[in-house]
Every structure is written in structure tokens, then in C-alpha cells.
Design a protein around this motif. Sequence first.
Motif, mmCIF file in Angstrom:
data_model
loop_
_atom_site.group_PDB
_atom_site.id
_atom_site.type_symbol
_atom_site.label_atom_id
_atom_site.label_comp_id
_atom_site.label_asym_id
_atom_site.label_seq_id
_atom_site.Cartn_x
_atom_site.Cartn_y
_atom_site.Cartn_z
ATOM 1 N N ALA A 109 6.444 4.252 -10.633
ATOM 2 C CA ALA A 109 6.553 3.979 -12.109
ATOM 3 C C ALA A 109 6.172 5.433 -12.986
ATOM 4 O O ALA A 109 6.793 5.746 -13.738
ATOM 5 C CB ALA A 109 5.924 2.879 -12.739
ATOM 6 N N GLU A 110 4.775 5.893 -12.421
ATOM 7 C CA GLU A 110 4.393 6.813 -12.999
ATOM 8 C C GLU A 110 5.289 8.193 -12.726
ATOM 9 O O GLU A 110 5.110 9.204 -13.680
ATOM 10 C CB GLU A 110 2.736 7.173 -12.450
ATOM 11 N N GLU A 111 5.714 8.205 -11.624
ATOM 12 C CA GLU A 111 6.562 9.325 -11.324
ATOM 13 C C GLU A 111 8.117 9.058 -12.022
ATOM 14 O O GLU A 111 9.060 10.038 -11.742
ATOM 15 C CB GLU A 111 6.574 9.501 -9.770
ATOM 16 N N GLU A 112 8.171 7.991 -12.636
ATOM 17 C CA GLU A 112 9.588 7.845 -12.850
ATOM 18 C C GLU A 112 10.708 7.721 -11.936
ATOM 19 O O GLU A 112 11.697 8.151 -12.319
ATOM 20 C CB GLU A 112 9.964 8.718 -14.345
ATOM 21 N N ASP A 113 10.178 7.129 -10.815
ATOM 22 C CA ASP A 113 11.208 7.176 -9.712
ATOM 23 C C ASP A 113 11.730 5.672 -9.561
ATOM 24 O O ASP A 113 11.414 5.083 -8.872
ATOM 25 C CB ASP A 113 10.569 7.558 -8.485
ATOM 26 N N TRP A 114 12.696 5.497 -10.498
ATOM 27 C CA TRP A 114 13.087 4.117 -10.712
ATOM 28 C C TRP A 114 14.022 3.573 -9.432
ATOM 29 O O TRP A 114 13.657 2.410 -9.095
ATOM 30 C CB TRP A 114 14.044 3.947 -12.098
ATOM 31 N N ILE A 115 14.686 4.601 -8.952
ATOM 32 C CA ILE A 115 15.390 3.926 -7.667
ATOM 33 C C ILE A 115 14.430 3.658 -6.414
ATOM 34 O O ILE A 115 14.815 2.704 -5.732
ATOM 35 C CB ILE A 115 16.414 5.073 -7.399
ATOM 36 N N HIS A 116 13.619 4.468 -6.246
ATOM 37 C CA HIS A 116 12.640 4.136 -5.196
ATOM 38 C C HIS A 116 11.854 2.934 -5.612
ATOM 39 O O HIS A 116 11.391 1.968 -4.363
ATOM 40 C CB HIS A 116 11.547 5.224 -4.832
ATOM 41 N N TYR A 117 11.331 2.916 -6.681
ATOM 42 C CA TYR A 117 10.844 1.096 -7.387
ATOM 43 C C TYR A 117 11.787 0.036 -6.612
ATOM 44 O O TYR A 117 11.264 -0.745 -6.183
ATOM 45 C CB TYR A 117 10.827 1.248 -8.730
ATOM 46 N N TYR A 118 13.003 0.482 -7.214
ATOM 47 C CA TYR A 118 13.929 -0.896 -6.819
ATOM 48 C C TYR A 118 14.083 -0.993 -5.325
ATOM 49 O O TYR A 118 14.123 -2.372 -4.921
ATOM 50 C CB TYR A 118 15.306 -0.347 -7.526
ATOM 51 N N ASN A 119 14.196 0.236 -4.746
ATOM 52 C CA ASN A 119 14.452 0.064 -3.129
ATOM 53 C C ASN A 119 13.523 -0.687 -2.649
ATOM 54 O O ASN A 119 13.355 -1.297 -1.693
ATOM 55 C CB ASN A 119 14.774 1.370 -2.607
ATOM 56 N N TYR A 120 12.074 -0.179 -3.125
ATOM 57 C CA TYR A 120 11.036 -0.738 -2.456
ATOM 58 C C TYR A 120 10.856 -2.331 -2.756
ATOM 59 O O TYR A 120 10.306 -3.108 -1.796
ATOM 60 C CB TYR A 120 9.641 -0.057 -3.136
ATOM 61 N N MET A 121 11.043 -2.724 -3.685
ATOM 62 C CA MET A 121 10.928 -4.216 -4.157
ATOM 63 C C MET A 121 12.187 -4.996 -3.147
ATOM 64 O O MET A 121 11.973 -6.077 -2.782
ATOM 65 C CB MET A 121 11.187 -4.290 -5.661
ATOM 66 N N ASN A 122 13.324 -4.441 -3.330
ATOM 67 C CA ASN A 122 14.554 -4.805 -2.569
ATOM 68 C C ASN A 122 14.434 -5.009 -1.228
ATOM 69 O O ASN A 122 14.653 -6.315 -0.552
ATOM 70 C CB ASN A 122 15.825 -4.067 -2.995
ATOM 71 N N ASP A 123 13.859 -4.004 -0.533
ATOM 72 C CA ASP A 123 13.797 -3.888 0.977
ATOM 73 C C ASP A 123 12.542 -4.996 1.423
ATOM 74 O O ASP A 123 12.924 -5.349 2.568
ATOM 75 C CB ASP A 123 13.308 -2.368 1.482
ATOM 76 N N ARG A 124 11.792 -5.295 0.566
ATOM 77 C CA ARG A 124 10.814 -6.125 1.018
ATOM 78 C C ARG A 124 11.019 -7.651 0.506
ATOM 79 O O ARG A 124 10.130 -8.648 0.488
ATOM 80 C CB ARG A 124 9.191 -5.588 0.628
ATOM 81 N N ASP A 125 12.060 -7.711 -0.306
ATOM 82 C CA ASP A 125 12.617 -9.160 -1.041
ATOM 83 C C ASP A 125 11.389 -9.719 -1.778
ATOM 84 O O ASP A 125 11.096 -10.639 -1.816
ATOM 85 C CB ASP A 125 12.670 -10.175 0.120
ATOM 86 N N LEU A 126 10.583 -8.643 -2.619
ATOM 87 C CA LEU A 126 9.592 -9.150 -3.555
ATOM 88 C C LEU A 126 10.018 -9.480 -4.560
ATOM 89 O O LEU A 126 9.190 -10.066 -5.447
ATOM 90 C CB LEU A 126 8.632 -7.704 -3.641
ATOM 91 N N THR A 127 11.278 -9.230 -5.132
ATOM 92 C CA THR A 127 11.635 -9.728 -6.396
ATOM 93 C C THR A 127 11.767 -11.147 -6.532
ATOM 94 O O THR A 127 11.399 -11.585 -7.982
ATOM 95 C CB THR A 127 12.935 -9.022 -6.680
ATOM 96 N N PHE A 128 12.116 -11.873 -5.701
ATOM 97 C CA PHE A 128 12.387 -13.307 -6.009
ATOM 98 C C PHE A 128 11.372 -14.492 -5.505
ATOM 99 O O PHE A 128 11.435 -15.423 -5.538
ATOM 100 C CB PHE A 128 13.693 -13.661 -5.433
ATOM 101 N N TYR A 129 10.166 -13.797 -4.491
ATOM 102 C CA TYR A 129 9.160 -14.315 -4.291
ATOM 103 C C TYR A 129 8.382 -15.017 -5.367
ATOM 104 O O TYR A 129 8.081 -14.335 -6.434
ATOM 105 C CB TYR A 129 8.245 -13.899 -3.297
ATOM 106 N N THR A 130 7.851 -16.175 -5.117
ATOM 107 C CA THR A 130 6.749 -16.965 -6.115
ATOM 108 C C THR A 130 5.685 -16.619 -5.579
ATOM 109 O O THR A 130 5.020 -17.219 -4.525
ATOM 110 C CB THR A 130 6.938 -18.471 -6.079
ATOM 111 N N LEU A 131 4.880 -15.436 -6.294
ATOM 112 C CA LEU A 131 3.565 -14.817 -5.763
ATOM 113 C C LEU A 131 2.466 -15.154 -6.706
ATOM 114 O O LEU A 131 1.465 -14.568 -6.665
ATOM 115 C CB LEU A 131 3.644 -13.434 -5.632
ATOM 116 N N GLY A 132 2.589 -16.330 -7.309
ATOM 117 C CA GLY A 132 1.757 -16.760 -8.339
ATOM 118 C C GLY A 132 1.801 -16.084 -9.737
ATOM 119 O O GLY A 132 2.364 -14.953 -9.815
ATOM 120 N N GLU A 133 1.101 -16.755 -10.591
ATOM 121 C CA GLU A 133 1.221 -16.439 -11.789
ATOM 122 C C GLU A 133 0.257 -15.007 -11.827
ATOM 123 O O GLU A 133 -0.754 -14.994 -11.392
ATOM 124 C CB GLU A 133 0.818 -16.981 -12.772
ATOM 125 N N GLY A 134 0.880 -13.871 -12.770
ATOM 126 C CA GLY A 134 -0.167 -12.954 -13.078
ATOM 127 C C GLY A 134 0.688 -11.829 -13.273
ATOM 128 O O GLY A 134 1.660 -11.568 -13.483
#
Length: 254
Positions: A109-134
Motif C-alpha cells: 500500500a505504501e508503494e502504491e502497488d495495488w496489483i501486488h496487494y490484490y495478488n497477495y490477498m487472492n493467492d492466499r485466499d485471504l479476502t473471504f476468510y473470517t479472521l475475527g473482527e479488527g
Amino acid sequence: MKCDYCGSNLTIDDKVCPYCHQPNKHYVKHRQDMFHYETDYQNTKSEVYEKAGKISRRAARISVLAVMVMLVLGAVLVNAFAWDIQRELKAQNAKKHLSEHQAQLDIYAEEEDWIHYYNYMNDRDLTFYTLGEGEFEHYQQFSRLTSCYSEIFDMCSRLVEYGDTDDDYYYPDKCLENISGQLETMYRYVQEDYYYYEMYQHHTEWCEKLISQAEALVQTYVGVDEEVFSSQSIRKMSNTKILVLLERSYEKNE
């Protein structure tokens, strides 16, 4: 017992009297009784073995059938819940490394590298997990914006490549339709009455930079007037109006 002829002592197994050599009547009766007993015993034994064998074979077949049924049911259950089990294991692993994920996403995010941000979340399936409130829930919501940016980037690239392929997905009308949908989605995510607005308040700088860069792509590759974006008038448009704007701008600058 006594011999019926001479009165001498005999045993049941004496075939004749050892003294007078007369036949021992009791011996003959004893042998007949023993023969009947032995015959009855063998017949009963055979019947018992036969019945036991039938029961044993039937029990074996039932046991094999029961095992097969259990294996089939087990396979069905494992198959039915395999995805849920795998998802839960991944979620637990993500929770263990949540601070590491957050640190890496902060860098993108600091590097404004939005595509790598998206790929990182998507490749690890982090977007849709319920990982607790916070705080990480905001990172998950922000990934929806990076997804929109990634799609807009891809569609703009396809506009440039149009004419070099016969793929219908590269047709300008399809690309413009996708771009308008992604823009409208981004604008809706940061509106005050939308449930992502809390995330927008926490990460306004990230969101505005991402949206501005997505708009810059559209301005460059589609030819939309910069004033439309700077005035933010496009944020109040419906998906249909945005699409009409994109189509007219693209045709004008084609």
C-alpha cells in the motif's frame, strides 16, 4: 457285574466270560448303546458345524457389507466437507500469520502497488476468510478496491491490444463495459451510506490514491475528459451513464 452263566465277576468290556467262555450279554448291549451314542454325537456335531458355518459366512458377508457401507459413507462425507475442512485449515494458518500478512500488505500500500496487494490477498485466499473482527477486516475490504483496479488495468491493456487477436474479450465494447462496472463499484464502496465506508475512513489516503490512479488509466486509454474525474461528477453517475461516457470518449479519441 456277574456272569449270567457261572456267576463270575465280569466287566462291561468283557466280550465273553474269562472263566466259562460264555457270551457276555451286557457287552453286546453296551456296544449297541455306544454305537447309537456315537452316531447321534457325530450327527449333532455335523449339524452344529454346518449351522455355525452358515452363520459365520453370513456374519462375514454382513461384516464386509457393513465395512463397505461405512467406507462409502466416509468417502461421501469427506468429499462433501473437504472444501470446508481445507478452508478452515487455511483460515487457521492465516490467523497464525496475520501480523506478517498485514506487514506485507502495508508495504504494498505504501508503494502504491495495488496489483501486488490484490495478488497477495487472492493467492492466499485471504479476502473471504473470517479472521475475527479488527483491523485486518479493513485490509480485506480494501482488497475489493484493488481487485477493481486490477480489472481496470487489464481492460485498458486489452484496449491497446485490440486488433492483434480474434478473442471477443478484447473487443472495445466488452472492455468498456467491464471498466464502467469496476469504476461504479469502486465509487459505491467509498460512499457514506455503504458498509465499506468505515474502511474508507481508516484508509482514505490509500483509497483516494488507488481511485485516482484507476481514473488516470481510464483517462489515458479511453480518453475521458480529466474534468469529469477532478470534479468527481462521475462518482454520482449510474453504471449505465458511466458506460455511455466511456463509449463516447473512446469513439471520439479512437
